[in-house]
Structure formats: structure tokens, C-alpha cells
Write an enzyme that holds these catalytic residues in place. Sequence first.
Site, PDB file in Angstrom:
ATOM      1  N   ASP A 141      -5.507 -13.287  -7.051  1.00  0.00           N
ATOM      2  CA  ASP A 141      -4.593 -13.859  -8.344  1.00  0.00           C
ATOM      3  C   ASP A 141      -5.121 -15.708  -7.201  1.00  0.00           C
ATOM      4  O   ASP A 141      -5.144 -16.861  -8.076  1.00  0.00           O
ATOM      5  CB  ASP A 141      -3.589 -14.014  -8.666  1.00  0.00           C
ATOM      6  CG  ASP A 141      -2.834 -15.335  -9.355  1.00  0.00           C
ATOM      7  OD1 ASP A 141      -3.308 -15.731 -10.520  1.00  0.00           O
ATOM      8  OD2 ASP A 141      -1.895 -15.909  -9.028  1.00  0.00           O
ATOM      9  N   GLU A 193      -8.517  -9.501 -11.425  1.00  0.00           N
ATOM     10  CA  GLU A 193      -7.709  -9.646  -9.950  1.00  0.00           C
ATOM     11  C   GLU A 193      -7.735  -8.948  -7.997  1.00  0.00           C
ATOM     12  O   GLU A 193      -8.085  -9.646  -8.071  1.00  0.00           O
ATOM     13  CB  GLU A 193      -6.511 -10.206 -10.206  1.00  0.00           C
ATOM     14  CG  GLU A 193      -6.337 -11.354 -11.308  1.00  0.00           C
ATOM     15  CD  GLU A 193      -4.802 -12.045 -11.382  1.00  0.00           C
ATOM     16  OE1 GLU A 193      -4.365 -13.225 -11.930  1.00  0.00           O
ATOM     17  OE2 GLU A 193      -3.679 -11.528 -11.495  1.00  0.00           O
TER      18      GLU A 193
END
Length: 232
Positions: free
Chosen positions: A54, A126
Site C-alpha cells: 500500500d 498490494e
Amino acid sequence: MSGRDHDARLAELEQRIGYVFNDRALLREAVTHGSVDNGARKKRDYDRLEFLGDRVLGLIVAERLLAEHQNETEGQLAPRYNALVNKHACARAARAAELGAALVLSPSEEASGGRLKEAILADICESVIAALYLDGGFETARAFVTKFWGDAFDDVKSAPRDAKTALQEWAAARKRGLSYVMIKQTGPEHAPHFIIEAHVDGFPPAQGEGGSKRDAQRAAAAAFLKERGVHG
């Protein structure tokens, strides 16, 4: 799925993303869902990698936006960033890369359609970005984002408004109160998941989900506006 079958799927994934891992175990960890265990000892899953991915994704997107929109303020860049760094954008990229085909799931998660779930696809996207960063460096991770975000960077050049701002203006124009109500919070402390409803007086609420309260509020605002045919 046997180890040999999964190795074949990982090799196919490497072909799709255009990168061969030096440490295949890192890629295997990146695509292993938390529902999987191996007897008494739990397998390493993608939660920790998702946490890193992220942040890597955010840096890649922020850096590109700064380069492409040099005369814009932070307030003008923020809605572009938010449109590119969210669960929906990650899930779209995961579908483009067919990441779901390489997922390792528990039998129950497999049976419930885990390979197609937006939240899982967003998470694995991610985690794979993190694995690429750890194995091949920042440029390798950036190449993945450039390839699988595709035209998304061009799509935000019209500077979309943040959905929360758009809904606030919509509600204010009708002199209606606006509030956000937390419905549920799940997940571990380092990777929480929120479900929030957007309430406008006199209208049915709309629900949104996200990895932060702000993201869930934005998703709820966007859902409310979409239900009424309003574009931010």
C-alpha cells in the site's frame, strides 16, 4: 492444489507481469490468503506484504502525479491520487494481471468464490507490489503499476472531485444534513477494514468499504451519488 500445480501457476503469473522472481517463496507468500493453514503451523500469508505494498503504491502514484501535474496544488492532486490508490483501483489491476488465478485459498474460501472477491483481489494486488519491490526494487514495482493501472492515469487528468466533497455540495444545495455512520470494523490492527454508511436526511443511506475510515467514507459517498445518477 499440489505444489507442482501451484509452481506452474506462479510461473504463468510471472509471464503475465513480465518479471521472474529471484525468491519464488516471496511471490508464494504474496498470493497466500490468510485463511490457509498448514496443520498446526500457519502458513505465511500476504497481510504483512499488503501493508508494505500500500505504501509503495502510494509513493509510485504520488511521484508520477507530481511529475505530470507540476502546476497543481496538493488540494488539486489529492482527488487524482484518491482515484488511483484505493481498493477498486487495486482490484481492477489485479483482474488485468489475472492475479486471482495464482491465489492460494482455504477450501471454504475457494468455495465462496474468493478468487473473484474485490477485497481479496485488492489485497493481493498490494501484496504482489510489495513482493516485486522487495525482490526487484522500486523500478520493478513501478513497472507493474504502469502496466496494470493502464489508462487510469489518463482518466484522472480531468481532476475528478473527491466523492465526499461532491456529496457535501449536493446535500448542502438541498439543505439536507449529511453524516457518516460506522457500521462495522474488522481485520487486524495493522490492516483494518471499515464499513460505513453515508446518511443524507430524507434519503436511504448508502454503504461503502475501505481500509481506512476516510476511504470507506469516500466509497459510501460515491455509492450514494451513483445511486442518484450524480457524477462527482
